[in-house]
Design an enzyme around this catalytic site. Structure first.
Site, PDB file in Angstrom:
ATOM      1  N   PRO A  78       0.734  -1.244   0.000  1.00  0.00           N
ATOM      2  CA  PRO A  78       0.000   0.000   0.000  1.00  0.00           C
ATOM      3  C   PRO A  78       0.767   1.300   0.000  1.00  0.00           C
ATOM      4  O   PRO A  78       0.442   2.156  -0.772  1.00  0.00           O
ATOM      5  CB  PRO A  78      -0.872  -0.074   1.240  1.00  0.00           C
ATOM      6  CG  PRO A  78      -0.831  -1.473   1.658  1.00  0.00           C
ATOM      7  CD  PRO A  78       0.380  -2.071   1.081  1.00  0.00           C
ATOM      8  N   GLU A  79       1.697   1.546   0.843  1.00  0.00           N
ATOM      9  CA  GLU A  79       2.164   2.932   0.966  1.00  0.00           C
ATOM     10  C   GLU A  79       3.212   3.278  -0.103  1.00  0.00           C
ATOM     11  O   GLU A  79       3.610   2.431  -0.889  1.00  0.00           O
ATOM     12  CB  GLU A  79       2.670   3.184   2.386  1.00  0.00           C
ATOM     13  CG  GLU A  79       1.614   2.813   3.436  1.00  0.00           C
ATOM     14  CD  GLU A  79       2.021   3.130   4.844  1.00  0.00           C
ATOM     15  OE1 GLU A  79       2.578   4.214   5.055  1.00  0.00           O
ATOM     16  OE2 GLU A  79       1.775   2.308   5.739  1.00  0.00           O
ATOM     17  N   ARG A 139      -8.202  -8.543  -0.906  1.00  0.00           N
ATOM     18  CA  ARG A 139      -9.348  -7.870  -0.292  1.00  0.00           C
ATOM     19  C   ARG A 139     -10.159  -7.008  -1.249  1.00  0.00           C
ATOM     20  O   ARG A 139     -11.159  -6.400  -0.841  1.00  0.00           O
ATOM     21  CB  ARG A 139      -8.866  -7.036   0.904  1.00  0.00           C
ATOM     22  CG  ARG A 139      -8.362  -7.912   2.019  1.00  0.00           C
ATOM     23  CD  ARG A 139      -7.762  -7.127   3.156  1.00  0.00           C
ATOM     24  NE  ARG A 139      -8.752  -6.354   3.875  1.00  0.00           N
ATOM     25  CZ  ARG A 139      -8.447  -5.488   4.840  1.00  0.00           C
ATOM     26  NH1 ARG A 139      -7.198  -5.279   5.162  1.00  0.00           N
ATOM     27  NH2 ARG A 139      -9.393  -4.843   5.465  1.00  0.00           N
TER      28      ARG A 139
END
Length: 307
Positions: A2-3, A125
Site C-alpha cells: 500500500p504505501e 481484499r
DNA sequence: AGCTGCACCTGGCGGC
DNA sequence: TGCCGCCAGGTGCAGC
C-alpha cells in the site's frame, strides 16, 4: 503493497518490463477489480488490446502507465491507472504462468527485448482496482509524478496532493495548510489531498522520528516542527524504498513476489510493548479512527491541552 | 466548508 | 478441533 515505498518498488520493477511493450490480450477475471472503471470489463479489455505501454509513473500511492497514442510522437491521451488498496499486487510472470491466488486481471504483453510476459493484478481484499483514465494537464504545469517528465496526470489522480519525494512538492504551501487544520497531525498525514503517499506505517514511523505525538493538533505545530516532520517523512520513505518496502506477510511483495526488508527497521509501528530505540520506554498502541497509532509515550509527549 | 466515522472486502490469528 | 470476534498496509463519501 500500500504505501509510497511499496508502490514505488512496484513502479520501478514494472518499468523495464512494460515500457514499449504491446498488450496482446487483456483478461478480467473478477470485475470487482474495476470499481474505478465504470464502463466495465469488456470496455476495459477492448480498449487495452493492441496498445503500446509507456513508462510507469507514480504519485503517492497511485500508479499509472501511459497508453501510447496511435500517431507516433503525439502526447498520450490516456493511461492505465492502478491503485493497490490494502492487498493489491502487480506481478510479472512468464507467459502462460498458472493463475495466481486472488488473480483479478491479467495482461499478456510482448516486449521488443524481453519477449512475452504476463502482468498479473492480484488482490485478496479487492480494495485495489485498475482503470483506463484520460490524462489531463497538471495544475502547476510540473511533471505529473515520479517516473515521468510529462505534465500530465490521470483525471482520478488529479485531486491527490504531490508526495514528499516529488520535486514539485511545495513545503511552504504544506506548512500553510497545516496552520488551518484543527485535526490531529496523524490524521492530516493520512489525508492524501494534503500530502500523499503516507499510510499508517509511515505516519507512525515519521512521527516517532520527529518526536511528535500523533494527537497533536496540526495547527499547534511550529514551522520548525513541520519542517522537521517533513524531513523525517522523507528520510523514512527513502530508506523504506531502498530496503524494498515493508513486508509483514506474503501480501506485500515486489513484482517478482519477493518481500521487502523495512519491517526490520521499524521503530514504532507494530512494536507495542517493546522498548523505544531512543529511551527504552515501552511503545504504546492506541485506537485511532478505526485503526491504531503506535508511539513512544516518553519521547512523543501528549499535546498540551489548550482552551 | 470542514471534519469524523463508517462501509467496502477477505483471511489469518488468538481466545474460548 | 472448531467457531467467533478482532484485526490488517486504503479510499471515498454520507452525515453531522
Amino acid at each position: 503493497m500500500p504505501e509510497l515505498p511499496e508502490v514505488e518498488v512496484v513502479r520501478a520493477g514494472l518499468a523495464p518490463a512494460v515500457t514499449d511493450a504491446v498488450i496482446e490480450s487483456a483478461t478480467v477475471i473478477d470485475g470487482r477489480a474495476l470499481t474505478r472503471h465504470p464502463p466495465g470489463a469488456s470496455d476495459f479489455e477492448a480498449r487495452l488490446l493492441g496498445r503500446t505501454l509507456g513508462g510507469p509513473a507514480r504519485r503517492g500511492k497511485f500508479l499509472w502507465i501511459p497508453l501510447a497514442p496511435g500517431a507516433p510522437g503525439a502526447v498520450p491521451a490516456e493511461a492505465l491507472v492502478a491503485h493497490l488498496g490494502m492487498s493489491g499486487q502487480m506481478l510479472l510472470r512468464p507467459s502462460g504462468a498458472p493463475p495466481e491466488r486472488h488473480e483479478r486481471v491479467r495482461l499478456d504483453i510482448r516486449h521488443p527485448e524481453h519477449g512475452d510476459l504476463a502482468v498479473v493484478f492480484a488482490d485478496q481484499r479487492t480494495f485495489g482496482s485498475l482503470a483506463i483514465d484520460p490524462l489531463q494537464d497538471t495544475a502547476d504545469a510540473r511533471a505529473g509524478g515520479y517516473g515521468t517528465d510529462d505534465a500530465l496526470v490521470p483525471a482520478q489522480v488529479a485531486h491527490i496532493a504531490r508526495d514528499p519525494l516529488d520535486p514539485g512538492f511545495d513545503l511552504r504551501a504544506f506548512r500553510r495548510t497545516l496552520e488551518h487544520k484543527a485535526s490531529a497531525i496523524k490524521r492530516v498525514l493520512l489525508d492524501q489531498t494534503v500530502v500523499s503517499g503516507i499510510g499508517n506505517i509511515y505516519a507512525d514511523e515519521s512521527l516517532w522520528a520527529a518526536r511528535i505525538h500523533p494527537d497533536t493538533r496540526a495547527s499547534d505545530l511550529s514551522t520548525r516542527a513541520v519542517y522537521r516532520l517533513i524531513a523525517e517523512v522523507r528520510a523514512v520513505l527513502e530508506k523504506a524504498v531502498a530496503e524494498g518496502g515493508t513486508s509483514f506477510d506474503a501480501q506485500y511483495v515486489n513484482v517478482n513476489g519477493q518481500a521487502g526488508y523495512f519491517a526490520h527497521s521499524l521503530n514504532a509501528y507494530g512494536r507495542t510493548g517493546q522498548p523505544c530505540a531512543r529511551c527504552g520506554a515501552p511503545i504504546v498502541k492506541v485506537s485511532f479512527t478505526n485503526r491504531s497509532s503506535h508511539f513512544c509515550p516518553h519521547c512523543q509527549r501528549p499535546p498540551r491541552l489548550t482552551a
